[in-house]
Design a protein around this motif. Structure first.
Motif, PDB file in Angstrom:
ATOM      1  N   TYR A   1       0.769  -1.117  -0.099  1.00 16.56           N
ATOM      2  CA  TYR A   1      -0.015  -0.053  -0.003  1.00 16.56           C
ATOM      3  C   TYR A   1       1.018   1.367   0.091  1.00 16.56           C
ATOM      4  O   TYR A   1       1.567   1.539   0.947  1.00 16.56           O
ATOM      5  N   PHE A   2       0.902   2.056  -0.967  1.00 18.08           N
ATOM      6  CA  PHE A   2       1.963   2.925  -1.244  1.00 18.08           C
ATOM      7  C   PHE A   2       1.151   4.304  -1.027  1.00 18.08           C
ATOM      8  O   PHE A   2      -0.097   4.444  -1.331  1.00 18.08           O
ATOM      9  N   VAL A   3       1.482   4.897   0.325  1.00 17.68           N
ATOM     10  CA  VAL A   3       0.675   5.878   0.774  1.00 17.68           C
ATOM     11  C   VAL A   3       1.098   7.510   0.664  1.00 17.68           C
ATOM     12  O   VAL A   3       2.406   7.516   1.052  1.00 17.68           O
ATOM     13  N   ARG A   4       0.293   8.373   0.246  1.00 19.09           N
ATOM     14  CA  ARG A   4       0.754   9.773   0.234  1.00 19.09           C
ATOM     15  C   ARG A   4       0.484  10.186   1.608  1.00 19.09           C
ATOM     16  O   ARG A   4       1.160  11.016   2.137  1.00 19.09           O
ATOM     17  N   ARG A   5      -0.697  10.202   1.870  1.00 11.82           N
ATOM     18  CA  ARG A   5      -1.042  10.785   3.396  1.00 11.82           C
ATOM     19  C   ARG A   5      -2.583  10.220   3.801  1.00 11.82           C
ATOM     20  O   ARG A   5      -3.340  10.037   3.115  1.00 11.82           O
ATOM     21  N   SER A   6      -2.626   9.898   5.176  1.00  9.82           N
ATOM     22  CA  SER A   6      -1.644  10.212   6.206  1.00  9.82           C
ATOM     23  C   SER A   6      -0.902   8.501   6.285  1.00  9.82           C
ATOM     24  O   SER A   6      -1.496   7.735   6.608  1.00  9.82           O
ATOM     25  N   LEU A   7       0.777   8.786   6.210  1.00  6.88           N
ATOM     26  CA  LEU A   7       1.267   7.436   6.192  1.00  6.88           C
ATOM     27  C   LEU A   7       1.233   6.905   7.676  1.00  6.88           C
ATOM     28  O   LEU A   7       1.146   5.725   8.047  1.00  6.88           O
ATOM     29  N   THR A   8       1.176   7.847   8.710  1.00  7.02           N
ATOM     30  CA  THR A   8       1.052   7.453  10.063  1.00  7.02           C
ATOM     31  C   THR A   8      -0.100   6.841  10.304  1.00  7.02           C
ATOM     32  O   THR A   8      -0.127   5.663  10.680  1.00  7.02           O
ATOM     33  N   ARG A   9      -1.384   7.063   9.781  1.00  4.98           N
ATOM     34  CA  ARG A   9      -2.533   6.540  10.154  1.00  4.98           C
ATOM     35  C   ARG A   9      -2.671   5.125   9.251  1.00  4.98           C
ATOM     36  O   ARG A   9      -3.020   4.277   9.939  1.00  4.98           O
ATOM     37  N   ALA A  10      -2.202   5.208   8.120  1.00  4.64           N
ATOM     38  CA  ALA A  10      -2.214   4.126   7.385  1.00  4.64           C
ATOM     39  C   ALA A  10      -1.308   2.897   7.944  1.00  4.64           C
ATOM     40  O   ALA A  10      -1.641   1.741   8.069  1.00  4.64           O
ATOM     41  N   ALA A  11      -0.243   3.416   8.404  1.00  2.06           N
ATOM     42  CA  ALA A  11       0.598   2.224   9.238  1.00  2.06           C
ATOM     43  C   ALA A  11      -0.291   1.548  10.511  1.00  2.06           C
ATOM     44  O   ALA A  11       0.067   0.390  10.735  1.00  2.06           O
ATOM     45  N   GLN A  12      -1.003   2.397  10.970  1.00  2.00           N
ATOM     46  CA  GLN A  12      -1.555   2.070  12.225  1.00  2.00           C
ATOM     47  C   GLN A  12      -2.832   1.117  11.861  1.00  2.00           C
ATOM     48  O   GLN A  12      -2.767   0.166  12.549  1.00  2.00           O
ATOM     49  N   GLU A  13      -3.327   1.220  10.722  1.00  6.49           N
ATOM     50  CA  GLU A  13      -4.516   0.550  10.259  1.00  6.49           C
ATOM     51  C   GLU A  13      -4.439  -0.600   9.327  1.00  6.49           C
ATOM     52  O   GLU A  13      -5.263  -1.568   9.313  1.00  6.49           O
ATOM     53  N   SER A  14      -3.574  -0.450   8.620  1.00  8.76           N
ATOM     54  CA  SER A  14      -3.339  -1.286   7.365  1.00  8.76           C
ATOM     55  C   SER A  14      -2.850  -2.718   7.789  1.00  8.76           C
ATOM     56  O   SER A  14      -1.852  -2.806   8.415  1.00  8.76           O
ATOM     57  N   HIS A  15      -3.415  -3.769   7.017  1.00  8.75           N
ATOM     58  CA  HIS A  15      -2.944  -5.058   7.250  1.00  8.75           C
ATOM     59  C   HIS A  15      -2.031  -5.440   6.342  1.00  8.75           C
ATOM     60  O   HIS A  15      -1.519  -6.496   6.212  1.00  8.75           O
ATOM     61  N   VAL A  16      -1.807  -4.471   5.315  1.00  6.50           N
ATOM     62  CA  VAL A  16      -0.934  -4.677   4.159  1.00  6.50           C
ATOM     63  C   VAL A  16       0.203  -3.749   4.500  1.00  6.50           C
ATOM     64  O   VAL A  16      -0.077  -2.527   4.848  1.00  6.50           O
ATOM     65  N   ARG A  17       1.394  -4.393   4.011  1.00  3.81           N
ATOM     66  CA  ARG A  17       2.412  -3.565   4.052  1.00  3.81           C
ATOM     67  C   ARG A  17       2.459  -2.129   3.481  1.00  3.81           C
ATOM     68  O   ARG A  17       1.925  -1.813   2.358  1.00  3.81           O
ATOM     69  N   VAL A  18       2.604  -1.098   4.212  1.00  4.71           N
ATOM     70  CA  VAL A  18       2.546   0.357   3.995  1.00  4.71           C
ATOM     71  C   VAL A  18       3.905   0.871   3.401  1.00  4.71           C
ATOM     72  O   VAL A  18       5.053   0.669   4.274  1.00  4.71           O
ATOM     73  N   GLU A  19       4.054   1.527   2.422  1.00  7.77           N
ATOM     74  CA  GLU A  19       5.515   2.325   2.122  1.00  7.77           C
ATOM     75  C   GLU A  19       5.066   3.754   1.638  1.00  7.77           C
ATOM     76  O   GLU A  19       3.914   4.116   1.125  1.00  7.77           O
TER      77      GLU A  19
END
Lengths: 398, 398
Positions: free
Chosen positions: A57-75
Motif C-alpha cells: 500500500y503506497f501511501v501519500r497521506r497520512s502515512l502514520t494513520r495507514a501504518a496504524q490501520e493497514s494489514h498490508v505493508r505500507v510504504e
C-alpha cells in the motif's frame, strides 16, 4: 473495531486467485472503498496487489494513520513521477513478462489519473478493466461484514419505531427525515452512505409521502423522492405529511462502513383499497422471492418472477417506478456500498452463493398518489436465507 | 427556487467563449454537478455544448423531471449505441472539421464511460481534458449563487450559536455533531455536501476536540478528525469533550446546492497560553489576508504570505496540519462543491476577480493537544471583499 488481519488475507487471496485465472499480473487499487476493503485503511494512496506474493500500500497521506490501520505493508508513495519505477522495483515478477497485464477500476477511476498511470508505468503494460474482478470479490461477505450489517439493521429498526411514534399529520417529510438521521447519527451512523455508480449519490434514504414520493427521479431506484431543490433532486421535501396517503420510509445507515437498506410503508389512518392491494402484492412478491433465496438460484430469475407477478396483478406499469421512469431490477447487493453485486436484473446470471447480502425491494408507484412497498435485506446461507432486516412487516398504521 | 434562465444562458456563453479561444468544437458535460450548473437540472444524461449554437441535454431518466427543470433543450437520450450518430446529426457544425476537438471532464469521468464515448463518437474526434475549462467557468459566482451561499452562512452561524449553548463537558464529539447536523437539516440542508476530488468525501464538517482533532488524516484539509472507524476516517469520534482543550467546529451545510465552510474554535474554560498564541496568529493571518482580498491579487501569494507569518511566529511545523501531514494551501474556492477554484496554493496564479468565493482557513495543529484556527468565507468584490461568514470571531469560551 478494525478489520481482522485474516479477513484481509482472505480477501487478497480471493482476488489473487481470480487474477491467476484471468491472466492478470497485478491489480492497482485506487478507489477509497476498495483500498479499505483490501488493506483495512482508507488513506490517500494506491495499493498494488500482484497475482502472486505480498501486496504493498503506497501511501501519500497520512502515512502514520495507514501504518496504524493497514494489514498490508505500507510504504511512502514518494515522488509520483517515479511511481512506475517504484512498482517495477517492488514487483519484478508482475512486470517480468514482455506485456504485463494490469487491472484497475475502470468503473470509478477518472480518465485524468488513469492517463497519468499509463504515462508513468512501463509502456508495454496492457491495462484491463478490473471493476468486475474487484466487485465480484466483494460480492460475497464474511461473518465479520455481516455482523456490521446486522448492527445497522438493528439501528434501522430502532429509527423506524422512533419515527412511527413521532410522526403526525402536518409534519413535513424533512422534519421526520431530520429526526431519523439524528437517531442514526447518535447511534454511530457515519453520516454518509456510499454508492459506486458515476453520479449516483444517496442521503440516508428518504421519507416520501404521497405524491412527493411518486415523483420521477434520476435516482437509480424505484423511488427517489422530490427533494429540497433541483440541485439535489432526491430524498425528502418540505411537503407536509397528510392522513390517508402512503408514507414510504426507505432508510439506511452506515455502521463501520457497512450499509443497510430497508423500506416500510406507513399510513396515518387508512390507506385506500387500491394502494393496499398493491402493497399486498409487494409482500406476496417478497414471499415468493424468499422461496428462491438459496444457493444456486440465478439472480436475474428473481426479477423475471417478480415482473410476472406484477403483470398478473395488473400492476406492471406501476412496478418499480411508473412507466418511462421505471427501473428494471428487483434488488441489489449491499455492503460497503449500496449498489453492490449481485443485481437482481436481466443480465446478472450469478447463481446465489452463501455470503451474498441482497436488498429486495418490490415497490409500486402511483403518480400523484404515492409509492407503496417493502424492502428487506437478506443474507444467503448454505441452506437458504437469513432475513437481516428485523422490522415488523405490513402497513404500519399510525 | 430554480436557477434563473438568464443565468444559465450566461454560464453557457462564458463556456462557449473559452471553447472558441481554445479551439474546442464542443463540450460533452457528464458529471451531475456540471450538468446542474449548465442546465439547471441534474437528471441522468449528457449535455452537449457546442462552441457555437444551442446546446442539448440528452436525458435517459427522468425525462419528465429534466423537461420541468432544464433551461437547455431536453431530448431523450434514446439508444446509447447511437449516441455518436445522434450528436453528429444535432451538431453538424461541431463535427464538420476533419478532426473535431471535444472536451470532457477528465478529472471526474471514469475510464469505462470515457472509453464508451471514444468508441461511439467519430474516430476522428480529438478528445481533450475540459476539467479546467469547466472549473474556471464555475470559479466566478453570480449574485444568484452568492445569495445561496449567504443563506448557508446564516445557517452556519445559527448552528454554531446553538452548539455553543448546548455543549458541555463529557458530551462526545458525535453527540454535538449530531445536534449540529439536525439543526442544519431542519433548516433545509440537503443532507450531503459535495467534493470533486477523486476519493474525497465530506460529511457536514466536524466537531474535533483536543487530541482527536489533531490526528493525521487523508482528508484534503488541515484537520480531518478521528472519525468513528477506519471505514470513514474523518469527522467526529466518540471522544468526550473535556474542559481546557480546543474544540474545533469546522462546519458547513448545503443550501440549494451551495455550500458554506466556516470554522470557529471553542473552549470550555481557559485555553493554555501556547494554543491561545497560535489561535491569535491564525486571526493575524486572516486579517493580513483580508488586506489582499481584492481583484488582482495573485491567489498563491496569499499562501506564501501566510506561510511566512507562520514561520515568523515559530509555528511553521504546526501550520495547516503537523509535519508530514501538512496540507500546502491556505484556502479554496467554494460553490456547488467544497473544493473549487481558486486554491490559495503554489501553482495557482489566478488573479482574484469579483465574484470569486473563497474559504480562508489558517489553522495550527498540536499532536496530542488539538487544533486551533479560524475559517471565514469571502466574496471578492469590485473594490475588495465581503465577508460572507457572519459568526463572531475570537475563541468562544463556554
Amino acid at each position: 473495531m478494525s478489520v481482522p488481519q485474516h479477513e484481509i488475507q482472505d480477501r487478497i487471496a480471493r482476488l489473487q486467485h481470480k487474477c491467476v485465472e484471468q491472466g492478470i499480473d497485478g491489480c492497482l487499487i485506487t478507489q477509497n472503498v476498495d483500498l479499505y476493503y483490501f488493506t483495512g485503511s482508507m488513506q490517500t494512496g494506491y495499493a498494488f496487489i500482484p497475482a502472486q506474493g505480498e501486496p504493498v500500500y503506497f501511501v501519500r497521506r497520512s502515512l502514520t494513520r495507514a501504518a496504524q490501520e493497514s494489514h498490508v505493508r505500507v510504504e511512502p508513495l514518494g515522488s509520483f513521477r517515479q511511481f512506475g519505477e517504484t512498482l517495477a522495483a517492488h514487483f519484478p515478477h508482475a512486470f517480468a513478462s514482455t506485456r504485463p497485464v494490469l487491472a484497475t477500476e475502470f468503473d470509478v477511476l477518472p480518465v485524468q489519473l488513469y492517463q497519468r498511470f499509463v504515462e508513468l508505468l512501463p509502456p508495454s503494460t496492457q491495462w484491463v478493466d478490473g471493476s468486475m474482478l474487484v466487485r465480484e470479490t466483494r460480492m460475497v461477505k464474511s461473518a465479520y461484514e455481516v455482523a456490521a450489517i446486522r448492527k445497522a439493521a438493528q439501528l434501522a429498526d430502532a429509527a423506524l419505531e422512533d419515527a412511527a411514534s413521532y410522526i403526525c399529520e402536518g409534519m413535513t417529510e424533512l422534519e421526520l427525515m431530520s429526526r431519523i438521521e439524528y437517531t442514526f447519527r447518535m447511534q454511530g451512523h457515519h453520516g454518509i452512505m456510499r454508492m459506486r455508480g458515476y453520479n449516483q449519490e444517496i442521503i440516508t434514504g428518504m421519507v416520501g409521502s404521497g405524491a412527493a414520493a411518486a415523483e420521477p427521479s434520476y435516482f437509480d431506484g424505484p423511488a427517489g423522492g422530490r427533494g429540497l431543490s433541483a440541485a439535489v433532486p432526491q430524498s425528502s421535501s418540505r411537503k407536509p405529511i397528510a392522513a390517508g396517503e402512503p408514507i414510504l420510509l426507505d432508510i439506511g445507515c452506515n455502521i463501520e462502513g457497512y450499509v443497510i437498506d430497508q423500506t416500510r410503508t406507513l399510513c396515518i389512518g387508512k390507506l385506500d383499497a387500491a394502494l393496499q392491494t398493491a402493497y399486498n402484492l409487494s409482500e406476496a412478491i417478497i414471499r415468493r422471492t424468499e422461496e428462491q433465496l438459496k444457493p444456486g438460484t440465478i439472480a436475474e430469475t428473481l426479477y423475471f418472477q417478480a415482473l410476472e407477478m406484477a403483470k398478473e396483478g395488473g400492476l406492471e406499469a406501476h412496478f418499480m417506478g411508473f412507466a418511462a421512469d421505471q427501473v428494471k431490477f428487483l434488488g441489489h447487493g449491499i455492503g460497503l456500498e449500496i449498489d453492490e453485486l449481485p443485481v437482481l436484473a436481466r443480465g446478472f446470471a450469478y447463481p446465489l452463493q452463501p455470503g451474498m447480502v441482497i436488498a429486495v425491494e418490490p415497490k409500486f408507484t402511483f403518480p400523484g398518489r404515492g409509492v407503496v412497498g417493502i424492502e428487506n435485506s437478506y443474507l444467503i446461507t448454505d441452506t437458504g436465507f437469513e432475513k437481516l432486516t428485523i422490522s415488523r412487516e405490513g402497513i404500519i398504521t399510525i
